[in-house]
Design an enzyme around this catalytic site. Structure first.
Site, short mmCIF file in Angstrom:
data_model
loop_
_atom_site.label_atom_id
_atom_site.label_comp_id
_atom_site.label_asym_id
_atom_site.label_seq_id
_atom_site.Cartn_x
_atom_site.Cartn_y
_atom_site.Cartn_z
N CYS A 108 0.84 -1.20 0.00
CA CYS A 108 0.00 0.00 0.00
C CYS A 108 0.87 1.25 0.00
O CYS A 108 1.39 1.66 1.04
CB CYS A 108 -0.93 -0.02 1.22
N CYS A 111 -0.31 4.14 2.13
CA CYS A 111 -0.17 3.93 3.58
C CYS A 111 1.29 4.11 4.00
O CYS A 111 1.58 4.70 5.03
CB CYS A 111 -0.58 2.53 4.02
N ASP A 112 2.22 3.57 3.21
CA ASP A 112 3.61 3.47 3.67
C ASP A 112 4.59 4.37 2.92
O ASP A 112 5.76 4.45 3.29
CB ASP A 112 4.10 2.01 3.53
#
Ligand SMILES: Cc1cc2nc3c(=O)[nH]c(=O)nc-3n(C[C@H](O)[C@H](O)[C@H](O)COP(=O)(O)OP(=O)(O)OC[C@H]3O[C@@H](n4cnc5c(N)ncnc54)[C@H](O)[C@@H]3O)c2cc1C
Length: 280
Positions: A108, A111-112
Site C-alpha cells: 500500500c 499507507c507506507d
C-alpha cells in the site's frame, strides 16, 4: 425493519478504501480521502440505526433454511447472509517477501510511502494500482523503478502518460522479481529479464507490490460456487448458488471492482434479501 447486523473484523469500517489517499471517482463527493469516505458511509448507516458488531467471522454454516454465522465472540442464526468480505493484495510469492513485510516490503503506497521520503523504491506491477502507486511515490521518493513483466502497461492511458512524464521514474520492462534481498530491511531486488534471461540487481530501500488482488474467501471456500480465482459466482440480484445467501462487492464475480460497484451490489442484495424473506 429487518433484524440485521453487519459484522466487521477491522478496527474501522471502510475496508480497502481506508488505505487510499484520495478517491476521485465516487459520485457526489469529489476528491474525498479514502478514510473519510469510509467514515461517511459508516456514519450514514449509524444515523439510520444499523447495527454493527466488531467481530471476525470464522465459519459459515449455510445449508438449510437457518444459517449459522460463527464468529470469535458470538454465533448468529439467520435466514439470510450477505457475504461482502472483499479482497486482499496478491503476494509476489518470492523469497524474502514474507520475511521483509513491514521492513521495506509494502502492498500500500499511500499507507507506507511517507516512510520512503528521498529514498529509492520499486513498484512491481503494470495495472492502474501500480501506476497510481508509482505516481504517488514519485512525489516523495528520490527514484522509483516500475518493474513490469511485459513491454507495455495495462493501466489507463491517461495515467500512463502522466507516469512516463515523471523525471524520477524509470521503467524496467519485461522483467520479474526473483528475490527480495536484505537482512533486517529491504536492500535490493534480484530481477530477471524474461526476454533475454539476463539477471541483475537493483538497489532499493523499499518495494511496493501491486500485482492484483485475491478474494477474501476463507469463510466460504467450498460452500458456494466460485470462479477459478475463488470469486463468488452471483447473479445481478446478488443471489449465489446457495438459497438465502447473497454476495456483494469485490468478493463476487464482476467486471469492475470499485466502491461504487460494491455499493450498488449492496443495494441489490438488500432488495433481494427482502424479497427472499417475503417469499418464504
Ligand atoms: C490501494 C487501493 C486504492 C483503491 N482506490 C479506489 C478508488 O480510488 N476508487 C474506487 O472506487 N475504488 C478504489 N479501490 C477499490 C475499492 O477499495 C474496493 O473496490 C472496495 O473497497 C470494495 O469494497 P468491499 O466492501 O467489497 O470490500 P473491502 O473493501 O475489501 O471490505 C471487506 C471488509 O470485510 C471485512 N472482512 C473480511 N473478512 C471478514 C471476516 N471473516 N469477518 C469479519 N469481517 C471481515 C474486512 O475487514 C473489510 O472491512 C482501491 C483499492 C485499493 C486497494
Amino acid at each position: 425493519m429487518l433484524d440485521a447486523v453487519t459484522i466487521e473484523k477491522g478496527l474501522a469500517s471502510g475496508g480497502q478504501i481506508l488505505n487510499t489517499e484520495q478517491v476521485d471517482n465516487y459520485p457526489g463527493i469529489p476528491a474525498v480521502g479514502g478514510f473519510d469516505l469510509g467514515m461517511k458511509l459508516r456514519e450514514h448507516a449509524d444515523s439510520l440505526g444499523a447495527a454493527f458488531a466488531e467481530d471476525e467471522v470464522v465459519r459459515l454454516e449455510l445449508a438449510g433454511d437457518v444459517k449459522r454465522v460463527v464468529c470469535r465472540e458470538a454465533v448468529y442464526e439467520t435466514r439470510t447472509v450477505i457475504i461482502a468480505t472483499g479482497a486482499h493484495h496478491r503476494p509476489l510469492g518470492v523469497p524474502g517477501e514474507e520475511r521483509l513485510v513491514g521492513a521495506g516490503v509494502s502492498y500500500c503506497a499511500t499507507c507506507d510511502g511517507a516512510f520512503f521520503r528521498n529514498k529509492v523504491t520499486a513498484v512491481v506491477g503494470g495495472g492502474d494500482v501500480a501506476i497510481g502507486d508509482a505516481i504517488f511515490l514519485s512525489r516523495m521518493c528520490k527514484k522509483v523503478y516500475v518493474i513490469h513483466r511485459r513491454d507495455e502497461l495495462r493501466g489507463a492511458k491517461s495515467l500512463q502518460e502522466k507516469l512516463f512524464g515523471l523525471p524520477n521514474v524509470e521503467m524496467v520492462w519485461d522483467s520479474v522479481v526473483d528475490e527480495i534481498r536484505g537482512d533486517s530491511r529491504v536492500e535490493g531486488l534480484k530481477i530477471s529479464n524474461k526476454k533475454t534471461g539476463e539477471t541483475s540487481e537493483l538497489s532499493v530501500d523499499g518495494v511496493f507490490i501491486a500485482v492484483g488482488i485475491m478474494p477474501e474467501k476463507d469463510v466460504y471456500d467450498g460452500l458456494l460456487k466460485t470462479d477459478a480465482a475463488g470469486y463468488i459466482e452471483a447473479s445481478e440480484d446478488g443471489a449465489t448458488s446457495v438459497k438465502g445467501v447473497f454476495a456483494a462487492g469485490d468478493v463476487r464475480t464482476k467486471q469492475l471492482r470499485q466502491v461504487i460497484t460494491a455499493v450498488s451490489d449492496g443495494a441489490n442484495c438488500i432488495t433481494s434479501v427482502e424479497r427472499y424473506l417475503a417469499e418464504q
